[in-house]
Enzyme design. Structure first.
Site, PDB file in Angstrom:
ATOM      1  CB  SER A 110      -0.898  -0.024   1.237  1.00 42.51           C
ATOM      2  OG  SER A 110      -1.647   1.129   1.266  1.00 42.51           O
ATOM      3  N   GLY A 111       0.593   2.161  -0.916  1.00 38.44           N
ATOM      4  CA  GLY A 111       1.347   3.417  -0.997  1.00 38.44           C
ATOM      5  C   GLY A 111       2.560   3.323  -1.890  1.00 38.44           C
ATOM      6  CB  THR A 115      -3.706   3.949  -7.666  1.00 37.31           C
ATOM      7  OG1 THR A 115      -4.122   2.898  -6.800  1.00 37.31           O
ATOM      8  CG2 THR A 115      -4.913   4.601  -8.286  1.00 37.31           C
ATOM      9  CG  ASN A 160      -1.783   5.687  -0.587  1.00 33.12           C
ATOM     10  OD1 ASN A 160      -1.752   6.904  -0.762  1.00 33.12           O
ATOM     11  ND2 ASN A 160      -1.931   4.820  -1.578  1.00 33.12           N
ATOM     12  CB  SER A 163      -5.125   3.661   0.760  1.00 33.04           C
ATOM     13  OG  SER A 163      -4.939   2.284   0.678  1.00 33.04           O
ATOM     14  CD  GLU A 392      -4.007  -3.116   3.246  1.00 36.73           C
ATOM     15  OE1 GLU A 392      -4.814  -3.710   3.975  1.00 36.73           O
ATOM     16  OE2 GLU A 392      -4.321  -2.139   2.544  1.00 36.73           O
TER      17      GLU A 392
HETATM   18  N1  LIG Z   1       5.083   8.144 -10.161  1.00 36.34           N
HETATM   19  C1  LIG Z   1       4.768   8.902  -9.129  1.00 36.34           C
HETATM   20  N2  LIG Z   1       5.124  10.202  -9.146  1.00 36.34           N
HETATM   21  C2  LIG Z   1       4.816  11.004  -8.103  1.00 36.34           C
HETATM   22  N3  LIG Z   1       4.139  10.590  -7.015  1.00 36.34           N
HETATM   23  C3  LIG Z   1       3.740   9.314  -6.940  1.00 36.34           C
HETATM   24  C4  LIG Z   1       4.018   8.425  -7.999  1.00 36.34           C
HETATM   25  N4  LIG Z   1       3.518   7.213  -7.650  1.00 36.34           N
HETATM   26  C5  LIG Z   1       2.932   7.390  -6.443  1.00 36.34           C
HETATM   27  N5  LIG Z   1       3.048   8.640  -6.016  1.00 36.34           N
HETATM   28  C6  LIG Z   1       2.572   9.207  -4.736  1.00 36.34           C
HETATM   29  O1  LIG Z   1       2.327   8.166  -3.829  1.00 36.34           O
HETATM   30  C7  LIG Z   1       0.988   8.158  -3.408  1.00 36.34           C
HETATM   31  C8  LIG Z   1       0.465   6.752  -3.260  1.00 36.34           C
HETATM   32  O2  LIG Z   1       0.388   6.127  -4.523  1.00 36.34           O
HETATM   33  P1  LIG Z   1      -0.789   5.153  -4.916  1.00 36.34           P
HETATM   34  O3  LIG Z   1      -2.064   5.627  -4.448  1.00 36.34           O
HETATM   35  O4  LIG Z   1      -0.618   4.850  -6.357  1.00 36.34           O
HETATM   36  O5  LIG Z   1      -0.403   3.895  -4.071  1.00 36.34           O
HETATM   37  P2  LIG Z   1      -1.032   2.431  -4.171  1.00 36.34           P
HETATM   38  O6  LIG Z   1       0.103   1.527  -4.435  1.00 36.34           O
HETATM   39  O7  LIG Z   1      -2.131   2.442  -5.129  1.00 36.34           O
HETATM   40  O8  LIG Z   1      -1.534   2.227  -2.694  1.00 36.34           O
HETATM   41  P3  LIG Z   1      -2.826   1.396  -2.203  1.00 36.34           P
HETATM   42  O9  LIG Z   1      -2.482  -0.018  -2.251  1.00 36.34           O
HETATM   43  O10 LIG Z   1      -2.983   1.903  -0.827  1.00 36.34           O
HETATM   44  O11 LIG Z   1      -3.902   1.794  -3.099  1.00 36.34           O
HETATM   45  C9  LIG Z   1       0.242   8.931  -4.458  1.00 36.34           C
HETATM   46  O12 LIG Z   1      -0.882   9.551  -3.913  1.00 36.34           O
HETATM   47  C10 LIG Z   1       1.272   9.926  -4.912  1.00 36.34           C
HETATM   48  O13 LIG Z   1       1.301  11.019  -4.043  1.00 36.34           O
HETATM   49 MG   LIG Z   2      -4.105   2.276  -5.020  1.00 33.48          MG
END
Ligand SMILES: Nc1ncnc2c1ncn2[C@@H]1O[C@H](COP(=O)(O)OP(=O)(O)OP(=O)(O)O)[C@@H](O)[C@H]1O
Ligand SMILES: [Mg+2]
Length: 1107
Positions: A110-111, A115, A160, A163, A392
């Site tokens: 996560s984070g 996404t 996150n 998330s 997680e």
């Molecule tokens: N390529 C990137 N460039 C800049 N910021 C990023 C990038 N990837 C992720 N982030 C930052 O990290 C945060 C978390 O990313 P994201 O929501 O994609 O995580 P996730 O892997 O989908 O987590 P979860 O499993 O909780 O959904 C984003 O809100 C953003 O601020």
């Molecule tokens: Mg996500």
């Protein structure tokens, strides 16, 4: 400079190594160091073969611009530095050109950025695929589905701020040209427990906060909501606001996105109504109420909230209220209704809220699918993007984490299977011998969870369906029995005593050794959550709602379709959908993005090695590298390989004519690379050790430097030579130009001298010619003048002659006429003299007189006797006639005028005439009296009662009655007196009392004196020795002097037949008693006004100053 460089391989300007397959030596440390080094230089992407490792930068990097998209478009995967775009491009091109369905699997905790990565992939594909209005709309709808789903399915967690609390798999469908047609989204298990309760530091789903912050007042009141978060029990307050997140703005974005995706206004409103209802459900509270049977029954504390929910959703309030207090159990045509206690009522409330929300979420996904589904039935190529919740490990891990981690476990398995499979396939494709590779296979963990007979999920289902009391503890007991011997299952109470003394393992927990680490699961809530029970009364109440959307969310509430079978448990549903997903993925060509989270602080620039190390371990990256280079570390197609290294061998440099493979063979032989270090595949060269590749790279670098020097040398020589040649050529050109210039100048000089001489000669010649011409012209002019004079003389002579002739002719005619006249007169004279003269004279005179009278008639003056006008005399000889005529006319008009008079008027005019004769041209006061009518009795003594006594005393007719000023004989001051004139007497009376002061018979009045000036003074002289004269003469003044004097004169004349003497002089004597006083009139100054003043100067003189 960096921008100018043209990259042809990811090996160029590498920071660390771009592809970790080339890492030497390969160990956990070197992998971490390599990632860190690249991360520190903002290189967040690194390859392991075709797998992309992405380290979350937690800041915006300038590497996603449209220019970057263009850079990566249609380039080979290894051509540029590692990037998610390279993977996207590879996947898209192999889908479009090789007709292979693709899937992009994004994993990580996560984070870690899953996404974000999925969105980057989608936006890249959208940017490079076809264009056009229709295609753009499809793209826009696909992209805009993200904000909607994120609002409803994402929440802030401690890990996150955004998330994903659901799993998402999206198939994007393309036509044969690679243009997008539409898409299908599948969602996996929304973490619905979050709706009613959130761990500390976390929030509920974004949409609640967005709605309360961003909705207009009007919308809020329509939804019966208040803006204050603290009003709602379901909203955690400690982290209601997230730094850097503008909920209000996001609300607008979401509504806009809904519109683009195709939600109708009423649909969007319905959705918000459901959200509001969920929020408000949390505010319903219950209180216990004792019943007769001694049991407690729950009652709703404050029904207001319930009422509002019912209004919002169109549910009958009593139905919902009953559903919160009773539970009906139906079994084989029997219905049993039991009351709910407070705890059960709360449970029912929360279950309703969770179900309402999660069903709404599924409805949203279906609704979006409806909008974005492909409209055509043609065969589609598919690219699936999987963004599922990451692995997680929390402090308290419950059923949700168990499910999530199970899913990750499955993904890991498919990753291992597919990477290995691909590797093996490539070896077979290239005709290279495959050697077996050892790796950890997590199938055993998957089996622990999903095995149909003794897997944890199966145990849980069994427990849930079992009759009798079922609790989380009985479930754990069961696990302790069944799974005790499993290597990856740990529990304190399991049969095996391994963990009896493990204090880190509490009693109500079990621990699973996942591929990514050990996770301790709290068994509490497993049974409930798996059951996912919603009392039928509630689902039936929902089905009865007037709100169409809510009704459609609870089809099982329809009593007509009552189904006594238990619905499938949450665990088994999830297992089934994961199995379908895995099957789906296996049919597609996989592309991997493995996301890594560099720190726990969501901060940029921090690289926590321990954290990364943990992720590397459980993602199995090291194994991934090992598998990848088990046989050969590096492989490359022959063409790019030859292109890159051809400069290392004379035969291949600069051009190799034959096939690329032969070229590479020659090259490797020439370089004396040991044969065991490489192997020739069908289209690729395989290099066993990275060392060999780096040696090639070093040689290439060295050779490039030599080549650069050579190129430089040749270039410099070429530049000097061309410069020299240019100089030489320039010199020749300059010399030629100069010579030309000098010659030109000389020629010009000669030419101008010649011109000067030429002009002098021409001038001289011209002047000579001019002189001759002038002489000739003068001769010609003289001749003309002489001729002109001669002709003039001749003409004048002729004219004179003609004039003489004409005069003579005229004279003859005149003489002739006279002569004729003379002859005629002589003949007729005797007749004319006798008659004609007299007749003509008479006639003429008659005509003149006639004309005179006619003119006179027209010009006759008016009939007014005072009109002095008379037309002028026209002829002298009529002078006397004219005057006579005037006189006659005047007399006639006077008579005419007089004839109109009455007797009274006649009398007045006689009087006026008398006054005129007496005073005209004698007294200056006269002209002003002409216009005044003579009235006589000014004071109306007969009528005014004030003068009754006076009237009684006088018997005769009163001719004058008027107020006069009597001048005091002693000092010249005046007093008012009434002046009365009767036929025989003159009287003076007191003005106030009317008493008679003096009475003078007219016979005693001898004279009246007055000045010639414009004043009203007059003296009445009395006969000496008469009775009246004892006091002396009267000196009076009156405004009507002329009238008084005239009337006195006339009365005296008619009574005494004597003319009264009237003296007009500016100095006269007046008898005052014995003295004779001179009254002298002098011209006074204007200072005293227009009234004459009278002053006694001395005994003998009284002066009257007239202004
Ligand atoms: N390529 C990137 N460039 C800049 N910021 C990023 C990038 N990837 C992720 N982030 C930052 O990290 C945060 C978390 O990313 P994201 O929501 O994609 O995580 P996730 O892997 O989908 O987590 P979860 O499993 O909780 O959904 C984003 O809100 C953003 O601020
Ligand atoms: Mg996500």
């Amino acid at each position: 400079m960096a921008k100018m460089e043209v990259k042809t391989s990811l090996l160029d300007n590498m920071i660390g190594v771009g592809d970790m397959v080339l890492l030497e030596p390969l160990s956990e440390d070197t992998v971490i160091n390599n990632l860190k080094k690249r991360f520190d230089h903002s290189e967040i992407y690194t390859y392991i073969g075709s797998v992309v490792i992405s380290v979350n930068p937690y800041r915006l990097l300038p590497i996603y611009s449209p220019e970057k998209v263009e850079d990566y478009r249609n380039r080979n995967f290894y051509e540029l530095s590692p990037h998610i775009f390279a993977l996207s491009d590879e996947a898209y091109r192999s889908l479009r050109d090789q007709d292979k369905d693709q899937c992009i699997l994004i994993t990580g905790e996560s984070g870690a950025g899953k996404t974000e990565a999925s969105k980057l992939v989608m936006s890249y594909v959208a940017a490079v695929c076809g264009k056009g209005a229709e295609v753009n709309q499809v793209k826009e709808q696909l992209l805009q589905s993200n904000p909607v789903l994120e609002a409803f399915g994402n929440a802030k967690t401690v890990r996150n701020d955004n998330s994903s609390r659901f799993g998402k798999y999206m198939d994007i469908e393309f036509d044969f040209k690679g243009d997008p047609l539409g898409g299908v989204i599948s969602n996996y298990l929304l973490e619905k427990s979050r709706v009613v309760k959130q761990p500390r530091g976390e929030r509920n789903f974004h949409v609640f906060y967005q709605l309360l912050s961003g909705a207009s007042e009007e919308l809020l009141s329509k939804l019966k909501l208040e803006r204050d978060f603290s009003r709602y029990n379901y909203l955690s307050l400690d982290s209601a606001r997230v730094n850097g997140v503008d909920d209000a703005a996001n609300f607008r974005t979401v509504r806009n996105a809904m519109q683009i995706v195709g939600f109708m206004d009423h649909e969007a409103e319905s959705v918000l109504e459901v959200v509001a209802a969920v929020l408000k459900l949390g505010n319903i509270e219950f209180k216990p109420e004792s019943r007769v049977n001694g049991l407690d029954e729950s009652k709703i504390k404050d029904k207001n909230e319930l009422k509002e929910i019912c209004e919002l959703t169109g549910i009958d309030q009593s139905v919902l209220e009953r559903a919160f207090s009773f539970r009906t159990v139906e079994a084989k045509q029997e219905k049993v209704s039991t009351t709910l206690n407070v705890a059960q009522a709360y449970y029912a409330r929360d279950a309703l809220a969770k179900n309402l929300y999660s069903r709404l979420f599924s409805w949203l996904v279906n609704r979006i699918n409806e909008s974005i589904k492909a409209q055509t039935k043609v065969r589609k190529k598919v690219m699936g993007v999987l963004d599922i919740y990451g692995f997680e490990i929390f402090e308290d891990n419950s059923f949700e984490q168990f499910i999530i981690n199970y899913c990750n476990e499955k993904l890991q398995q498919i990753f291992i299977e597919l990477t290995l499979k691909e590797e093996q396939e490539e070896y077979i494709r290239e005709g290279i011998e495959w050697t077996h590779i050892e790796y950890f296979n997590n199938a055993i963990i998957c089996d622990l969870i999903e095995n149909n007979t003794n897997g944890i999920l199966a145990m849980l289902d069994e427990e849930c369906l079992r009759p009798g009391t079922v609790t989380d503890e009985t479930f754990l007991e069961k696990l302790n029995q069944v799974c005790a011997t499993h290597q990856h299952f740990e529990s304190r109470m399991s049969k095996c005593s391994r963990f009896l003394n493990d204090t880190s393992l509490p009693h109500s927990c079990f621990r699973i050794q996942h591929y990514a680490g050990k996770v301790l699961y709290q068994v509490e809530g497993f049974v409930d959550k798996n059951n996912d029970l919603l009392y039928r009364d509630l689902s039936q109440a929902m089905w009865k709602a007037g709100h169409a959307l809510i009704k459609s969310l609870f089809p099982e509430g329809n009593p007509a379709k009552i189904n006594l079978k238990r619905p499938p448990t949450a665990g088994s549903q999830f297992k089934a959908s994961v199995a379908t997903l895995m099957k789906n993925l296996q049919t597609k060509n996989p592309n991997y993005i493995r996301c890594i989270k560099p720190n726990d602080k969501k901060a940029a620039h921090i690289f926590n090695e321990a954290l990364v190390c943990h992720q590397i371990r459980y993602l199995g990256l090291l194994e991934n590298v090992r598998v990848r280079r088990a046989g050969y570390a590096f492989r490359q197609a022959y063409e790019p390989c030859l292109e890159r290294y051809k400069m290392l061998c004379k035969q291949t440099w600069p051009h190799w004519k034959g096939p690329a493979r032969a070229g590479v063979e020659v090259l490797f032989n020439e370089l004396e690379i040991p044969v065991e270090e490489y192997s020739f595949g069908r289209s690729k060269i395989f290099i066993r050790n990275p060392r060999t590749l780096f040696k090639l790279e070093d040689l290439r670098k060295q050779r490039l430097e030599d080549l650069a020097t050579l190129i430089q040398k040749i270039y410099r020589g070429w530049r000097c030579r061309t410069h020299f040649l240019l100089m030489r050529k320039s010199q020749t050109v300059i010399a030629a130009w100069y010579r030309r210039y000098a010659q030109q100048k000389r020629y010009q000089q000669i030419k101008s001298s010649a011109l000067v001489i030429q002009s002098y000669i021409r001038g001289w010649k011209a002047r000579k010619l001019l002189r001759e011409l002038k002489h000739q012209k003068r001769c010609e002019e003289a001749a003309t003048t002489i001729a002109a004079y001669w002709h003039g003389t001749q003409a004048r002579r002729e004219l004179k002659r003609l004039k003489e002739e004409a005069r003579r002719k005229h004279a003859v005619a005149v003489i002739w006429a006279y002569w004729l006249g003379l002859k005629v007169r002589r003949e007729y004279r005797k007749f004319f003299r006798a008659n004609a003269g007299k007749k003509i004279y008479e006639f003429t005179l008659q005509r003149i007189v006639q004309k005179y009278f006619l003119e006179m008639k027209a010009k006759m003056p008016s009939l007014s006797p005072i009109d002095k006008n008379w037309p002028p005399r026209p002829y002298l000889f009529l002078d006397s006639t004219h005057k006579e005529l005037k006189r006659i006319f005047h007399l006639w008009r006077c008579k005419k005028y007089r004839d109109q008079f009455t007797d009274q008027q006649k009398l007045i005019y006689e009087e006026k005439l008398e006054a005129s004769e007496l005073f005209k041209d004698k007294k200056a006061l006269y002209p002003s009296s002409v216009g005044q009518p003579f009235q006589g009795p000014y004071l109306e003594i007969n009528k005014n009662p004030k003068y009754k006594k006076l009237k009684d005393a006088i018997e005769e007719k009163i001719i004058i009655a008027e107020v006069v000023n009597k001048i005091n004989r002693a000092n010249g001051k005046s007093t008012s007196r009434i002046f009365l004139l009767t036929n025989n007497n003159l009287l003076l009376a007191d003005q106030k009392s009317g008493q008679i002061k003096s009475e003078v018979p007219l016979v005693d009045v001898t004279k009246v004196s007055m000045s010639s000036q414009n004043d009203g003074f007059f003296a009445v002289h009395l006969k000496e020795g008469s009775e009246a004269a004892s006091k002396g003469d009267f000196l009076l003044s009156s405004d009507h002097l002329i009238e008084m004097a005239t009337k006195l004169y006339r009365t005296t004349l008619s009574q005494t037949k004597q003319k009264l003497n009237i003296e007009i002089s500016d100095e006269f004597l007046v008898q005052f008693r014995q003295d004779k006083v001179c009254v002298k009139f002098i011209q006074g100054n204007q200072k005293n006004g227009s009234v004459p003043t009278c002053k006694r100067k001395n005994n003998r003189l009284l002066e009257v100053a007239v202004p």
